[in-house]
Scaffold this active site. Structure first.
Site, short mmCIF file in Angstrom:
data_model
loop_
_atom_site.label_atom_id
_atom_site.label_comp_id
_atom_site.label_asym_id
_atom_site.label_seq_id
_atom_site.Cartn_x
_atom_site.Cartn_y
_atom_site.Cartn_z
N GLU A 7 19.40 74.71 80.72
CA GLU A 7 18.45 75.30 79.77
C GLU A 7 18.52 76.82 79.76
O GLU A 7 18.31 77.45 78.74
CB GLU A 7 17.03 74.85 80.11
CG GLU A 7 15.97 75.41 79.18
CD GLU A 7 14.63 74.71 79.29
OE1 GLU A 7 13.62 75.39 79.12
OE2 GLU A 7 14.62 73.49 79.54
N LYS A 8 18.82 77.39 80.93
CA LYS A 8 18.86 78.86 81.04
C LYS A 8 19.90 79.26 82.07
O LYS A 8 20.30 78.44 82.92
CB LYS A 8 17.47 79.40 81.40
CG LYS A 8 16.88 78.80 82.66
CD LYS A 8 15.50 79.33 82.93
CE LYS A 8 14.44 78.65 82.11
NZ LYS A 8 14.19 77.25 82.49
N ASP A 106 15.04 71.35 81.02
CA ASP A 106 13.87 71.09 81.86
C ASP A 106 13.39 69.65 81.64
O ASP A 106 13.53 69.10 80.54
CB ASP A 106 12.74 72.07 81.53
CG ASP A 106 12.95 73.43 82.18
OD1 ASP A 106 13.76 73.51 83.13
OD2 ASP A 106 12.32 74.41 81.74
N ASP A 108 11.10 67.80 80.54
CA ASP A 108 9.91 67.57 79.71
C ASP A 108 10.33 67.42 78.26
O ASP A 108 11.53 67.44 77.93
CB ASP A 108 8.89 68.70 79.89
CG ASP A 108 9.45 70.07 79.55
OD1 ASP A 108 10.58 70.15 79.01
OD2 ASP A 108 8.77 71.07 79.83
N TYR A 322 9.21 72.94 89.75
CA TYR A 322 9.13 73.19 88.31
C TYR A 322 7.72 73.62 87.88
O TYR A 322 6.74 72.94 88.18
CB TYR A 322 9.54 71.92 87.56
CG TYR A 322 9.49 72.04 86.07
CD1 TYR A 322 10.41 72.82 85.37
CD2 TYR A 322 8.50 71.38 85.34
CE1 TYR A 322 10.35 72.92 84.00
CE2 TYR A 322 8.45 71.48 83.96
CZ TYR A 322 9.37 72.26 83.30
OH TYR A 322 9.31 72.38 81.94
N ARG A 324 6.14 74.22 84.72
CA ARG A 324 5.41 73.79 83.52
C ARG A 324 5.00 72.32 83.62
O ARG A 324 5.19 71.54 82.71
CB ARG A 324 6.26 74.03 82.27
CG ARG A 324 6.51 75.49 81.98
CD ARG A 324 7.51 75.66 80.84
NE ARG A 324 7.67 77.05 80.47
CZ ARG A 324 8.45 77.91 81.10
NH1 ARG A 324 9.17 77.51 82.15
NH2 ARG A 324 8.56 79.16 80.70
#
Length: 713
Positions: A7-8, A106, A108, A322, A324
């Protein structure tokens, strides 16, 4: 070749390091990716694609007009973000040469979407697996690598994320355009943003302010009485009879005085009820993001966004899991990590060392429960050693909050005896409640005084006779509800069912985790502040006059959280495979049509300054040349047939400077710059009036009266 798409960049780097250690292969860095033997790790920067705007889908939408509303795309399209084109091309080339793709977004809804949308945009046909990373420490990544899943398992999660994205686009684009067009008719030059989550959140602040304004303080009275049992005294409080209450309070003091007089005349009483019940309080569950934001807001006055940014930083430093997360539970297979994590935390400082020495790593709290786990688990510390001195003050505080809550899971329950006494005197009931701590348990981690006990009551029995010996009438004043702070507004977004009155809707909302997501709630509050819908008064949030004007013209269904929360419930059903996407989006289109229909007939009663010449609205404008703000009349034009030729005014503290000329009393003073770059103020009734003044702090200086001709040599 396996291709990991993270993701990043920070996540990609950690995956590459673990792959290197696991397979004993060196890292080979390239522009936009890292090679590790037969594995390649690349990354995105969050979303590198975005839905096209209305005008990009069709040029007819370039001009904002009611005639083109509602805008309902038949063919949804994405485009590459301008600053992500280079990385997108890197990913595209790597996919062409890979055999298998590992989706490392991530764990989610949004994380699933942002990698999946890239693969769809590239028409990928290669097999895709999913790695679920709840933490970036080596042990967690190794576990995730050994437990890869087919990405198809998360198809419904992706569909729900895509539905949410389209829903937000539909609401945002259509209703923002509709309300902005109303604002434009009333002199506003800025857009009026309407959002599926943003608008009901903003409405909570306005509604709370209205409650405070309408609140009338009421003086009320209460009675405490002391009864004697043998040698012991029992301090009690009158249970107010319903017949003397008015809106839950006794506002007539004489009614309380009458009861007190009866006690004095007939002091004999009897214990009508006496119970001692052992109570057990289990440890607080580990934090979800919103709970952590609330606790940190109350304890340290931290803004929700600061808490999110801080826990994100701790996550990237591999100190916590994590960030969030919307979950307060932990997977059962992580219970075996407890000893290692506790040993790590014992090195934070002497206080933590002492607390951990008393912890029992074999004690299993209710936090470990696989059935309660969502896409991620609660936020906890990892086993990575933390040098607390290398953290910022905010990072230290947040890390210690997370760590303390984790340690509490290995402490026994808090156990106490709760004693309840009811005394009947002259047919009036007086009550007393006491607490005797039997085992402080996990509360030792949170209480400054470990030995305090609350109102220890004597040992009594039902039907014991007691006697009234003293009393006291106290006066109180009802208080209005408290204004929201960023932390409590975030809590309200999550527990939105508390703000709904309809029982059937409330029941539905209890099963919904509020409006917005753990990752977006803080940014929504920031946006409301940025768009001037709300403002800060110290730590409190209050609506602006501009915001309240917008609120007045919003239809009821946009102000309430009911529909938005029900939509979130529908998205959850879609993620579970039981929801209907077309029904969900169709319902939103129906609402949009109804809202636009109502909007066309509305007028915005906004408190905008008026032009002193034609009494039309003055609007703020930023000069493209000077970047300075000034105010211009809606009717202003230099044309011969202009309704207003003088309606331009300077700005001072976000307000137009409307100062009458003190000589002719007909014109208004306007800011000018002389040939030698000096600021002066001149009457706009020139040449009939040649009055000028010097500038003093952005306003005309009334103490000066310079001759105009000196400035125009």
């Amino acid at each position: 070749m396996r291709l990991f798409i993270a993701e990043k960049p920070s996540m990609g780097m950690e995956i590459a390091k673990v792959l290197s250690n696991k397979n004993n292969k060196s890292l080979e860095r390239s522009d936009g990716f890292i090679s590790v033997g037969n594995d390649v790790v690349t990354w995105q920067f969050g979303h590198i694609l975005e839905l096209k705007s209305a005008s990009e889908l069709d040029p007819q939408y370039e001009k904002w007009s009611f005639d083109t509303l509602p805008i309902i795309p038949q063919n949804w399209q994405r485009k590459i973000k301008d600053d992500c084109v280079k990385q997108f091309n890197v990913i595209k080339k790597l996919i062409e040469n890979t055999d298998e793709i590992i989706h490392a977004g991530d764990p989610d809804r949004e994380g699933e979407l942002l990698i999946r949308e890239t693969l769809i945009h590239l028409n990928n046909t290669k097999p895709v697996k999913r790695i679920l990373l709840n933490a970036l420490d080596e042990k967690s990544i190794l576990y995730a690598l050994d437990n890869l899943k087919d990405d198809s398992v998360f198809d419904n999660l992706y569909i729900s994320a895509e539905a949410r994205t389209r829903a937000d686009w539909l609401i945002g684009i259509n209703l923002t355009r509709a309300y902005t067009l109303i604002g434009k008719d009333n002199g506003l030059t800025t857009s009026i943003n309407i959002g599926r989550v943003m608008t009901p959140t903003f409405s909570l602040v306005v509604q709370r302010e209205n409650e405070i304004r309408q609140f009338n303080a009421t003086k009320y009275y209460s009675l405490t009485a002391i009864f004697k049992s043998n040698k012991d005294e029992i301090q009690t409080k009158l249970k107010v009879p319903d017949e003397i209450k008015e809106n839950d309070y006794v506002i007539d003091k004489t009614l309380i005085e009458d009861i007190e007089n009866k006690l004095k005349k007939n002091p004999l009483a009897i214990i009508s009820d006496y119970t001692v019940e052992k109570k057990t309080e289990y440890p607080l569950l580990p934090y979800s993001l919103s709970e952590l934001q609330l606790v940190a807001g109350k304890k340290y006055n931290y803004e929700p966004k600061l808490v999110l940014d801080t826990v994100q930083s701790l996550y990237e430093k591999k100190l916590t899991t994590y960030p969030r997360s919307d979950c307060s539970y932990l997977p059962e297979n992580q219970f075996d990590n407890a000893t290692e994590i506790l040993n790590t935390l014992s090195n934070i400082d002497d206080n933590f060392k002492t607390l951990i020495q008393e912890a029992n790593p074999k004690l299993k709290s209710k936090a470990w429960n696989d059935k309660k786990i969502t896409a991620h688990h609660a936020i906890i510390p990892t086993a990575k050693q933390c040098d607390i001195n290398n953290l910022s003050e905010t990072e230290k505080n947040i890390y210690k909050l997370i760590s303390t809550c984790y340690i509490a899971q290995f402490y026994p329950a808090h156990i106490y005896n709760k004693t309840d006494i009811k005394i009947n005197c002259n047919d009036y009931i007086f009550t007393a409640t006491g607490k005797t701590i039997l085992d402080l348990g996990w509360k030792k981690l949170y209480k400054a005084n470990h030995n305090d006990e609350e109102n220890i009551l004597p040992i009594c029995h039902k039907d014991d006779k007691v006697i009234f010996i003293n009393s006291n009438i106290t006066e109180g004043i009802t208080k209005p509800p408290k204004r929201f702070t960023p932390a409590t507004l975030l809590e309200a977004m999550k527990k939105i069912d508390k703000f709904v009155k309809a029982p059937e809707v409330k029941a539905i909302l209890k099963n919904v985790s509020g409006i917005g997501t753990e990752a977006t709630r803080a940014s929504i509050i920031e946006k409301l502040l940025d768009k001037n819908f709300i403002a800060k008064d110290k730590q409190n949030l209050i609506p602006t006059k501009y915001g309240e004007s917008i609120y007045k013209i919003l239809p009821h269904f946009l102000k309430t959280p009911d529909i938005t929360a029900i939509w979130e419930n529908e998205l959850s059903k879609i993620a579970e495979g039981t929801g209907d996407v077309q029904k969900f989006l169709g319902g939103q289109i129906k609402i949009i049509n109804e809202a636009i229909k109502q909007t066309k007939t509305l007028k915005l009663d906004i408190d905008m300054p008026k032009c002193p010449y034609c009494h039309s609205i003055l609007r703020p404008v930023i000069s493209k040349k000077t970047n300075l703000k000034y105010w211009i009349c809606k009717n202003f034009s230099t044309a011969e047939d202009s309704k207003c030729k003088k309606g331009i005014f300077s700005d001072k503290d976000d307000k137009p400077v409307l100062i009458h000329c003190n000589k002719c009393r007909k014109g208004y003073m306007k800011k000018n710059i002389s040939k030698d770059n000096k600021i002066f103020w001149g009457c706009d009734n020139y040449p009939k009036c040649k009055n000028i003044m010097s500038d003093k702090n952005g306003l005309p200086n009334n103490s000066t009266n310079t001759k105009r001709k000196k400035l125009f040599k």
